[in-house]
Design an enzyme around this catalytic site. Structure first.
Site, PDB file in Angstrom:
ATOM      1  CB  SER A  77      -0.295   0.012   1.053  1.00  0.00           C
ATOM      2  OG  SER A  77      -0.549   0.087   2.563  1.00  0.00           O
ATOM      3  CE  LYS A  78      -2.541   6.815  -2.070  1.00  0.00           C
ATOM      4  NZ  LYS A  78      -4.353   6.726  -1.469  1.00  0.00           N
TER       5      LYS A  78
END
Ligand code: GLU
Length: 306
Positions: free
Chosen positions: A239-240
């Site tokens: 994810s980010k």
């Protein structure tokens, strides 16, 4: 009988690298099997879907080198290819199922159309017996028949589930009128002649209830391949938080799509580390579900930007 695969993004945000890998694998499997490939936009949730994200998905996928025979931008005989334009089909399916209005709290309904990936509690059947007349905002639940639903996956084997007791009567239409993902996906896969579903492993646990709906509607069951989720270096879903750029950021930043494809293919075992650039087309002959390794190697964002 036609043979087709599909990629079915929800246009609720930018595509991350995990979405890209799932799309790549769905495309490879379809092309390898000589299937048509369909892009279907799952914009069921009016509160979260945005046309801009559909445009971004299309630009991202084309940039990666993927193509499709039918989709919202290309058209096709079995469209429309946006779920927001297919309500009549869902209504027709609903009319064929035994269902009832449910006035249980919104909180228990919220997960349905918007989050096919969340964990939901078993519905206790509160509204099952006394179909209450409601002032409009009732959800519609399926009276799930008893029995064991069995789903088979090319990688994961068999998943058996007693839908009625392990899930309960699940929602087919939300109180605000939005169609539930479970119903729409089953109706559309059948209507679009999809005989192979390739999607992320996080959807494996909702597959038995889709098989159960297919049976109730006398629709064929496609073959399933649930592919691993892309993991970050710490073993969690990438994810980010891991500093992973989304696809549009890579594209707009001038990254080389052939490098991105190589990195994605390498991360699930389809390519050796020495190959730095590859096109999706060059991978078709190599593709085998059995070659997909579990979580695989994490993707290194620095290599993608290079
Ligand atoms: N639209 C769903 C998602 O974004 C995928 C549904 C499917 O592939 O069955 O996760």
């Amino acid at each position: 009988m036609r043979s087709a695969g599909r990629y079915a993004p929800s246009p609720t945000g930018r595509q991350h690298l995990g979405n890209a890998r799932t799309a790549l694998l769905a495309w490879l499997s379809a092309r390898r099997g000589g299937r048509a490939f369909v892009l279907r936009v799952e914009d069921l949730d009016p509160g979260r879907s945005r046309p801009i994200f559909e445009q971004t998905v299309i630009a991202d996928l084309r940039w990666l080198g993927l193509d499709w025979d039918e989709g919202p931008d290309t058209g096709g005989a079995l469209g429309p290819y946006r779920q927001s334009q297919r309500s009549e089909l869902y209504a027709a399916a609903l009319a064929r199922l035994s269902s009832y209005a449910c006035t249980c709290t919104r909180r228990s309904l919220r997960e349905v159309a918007s989050a096919p990936h969340g964990i939901e509690p078993v519905y206790p059947g509160t509204c099952r017996e006394h179909a209450r007349v409601s002032a409009g905002a009732a959800a519609i639940r399926w009276r799930a028949p008893p029995g064991i639903a069995q789903a088979d996956d090319l990688r994961l084997g068999r998943l058996a589930q007693d839908v009625a007791t392990e899930i309960g009567d699940f929602v087919l239409r939300r109180g605000d009128g939005a169609w539930a993902y479970q119903l729409a996906v089953v109706v559309d896969d059948a209507a679009m002649g999809i005989d192979e579903v390739v999607r992320g492993e996080d959807l494996w646990r909702v597959t038995p209830r889709q098989v159960w709906l297919q049976r109730a509607l006398s629709l064929p069951t496609p073959r399933y391949l649930h592919v691993p989720l892309l993991l970050g270096p710490d073993g969690d879903k990438l994810s980010k938080r891991h500093g992973a750029p989304d696809l549009a950021t890579l594209r707009e930043g001038g990254a080389d799509p052939a490098r991105v494809v190589a990195e994605l293919a390498r991360s699930c075992g389809l390519l050796d580390a020495a190959t730095q650039r590859v096109s999706p087309r060059e991978l078709v002959a190599e593709f085998e579900p059995a070659r997909l390794c579990g979580a695989g190697t994490p993707v290194d964002p620095a290599r993608l930007r290079a």
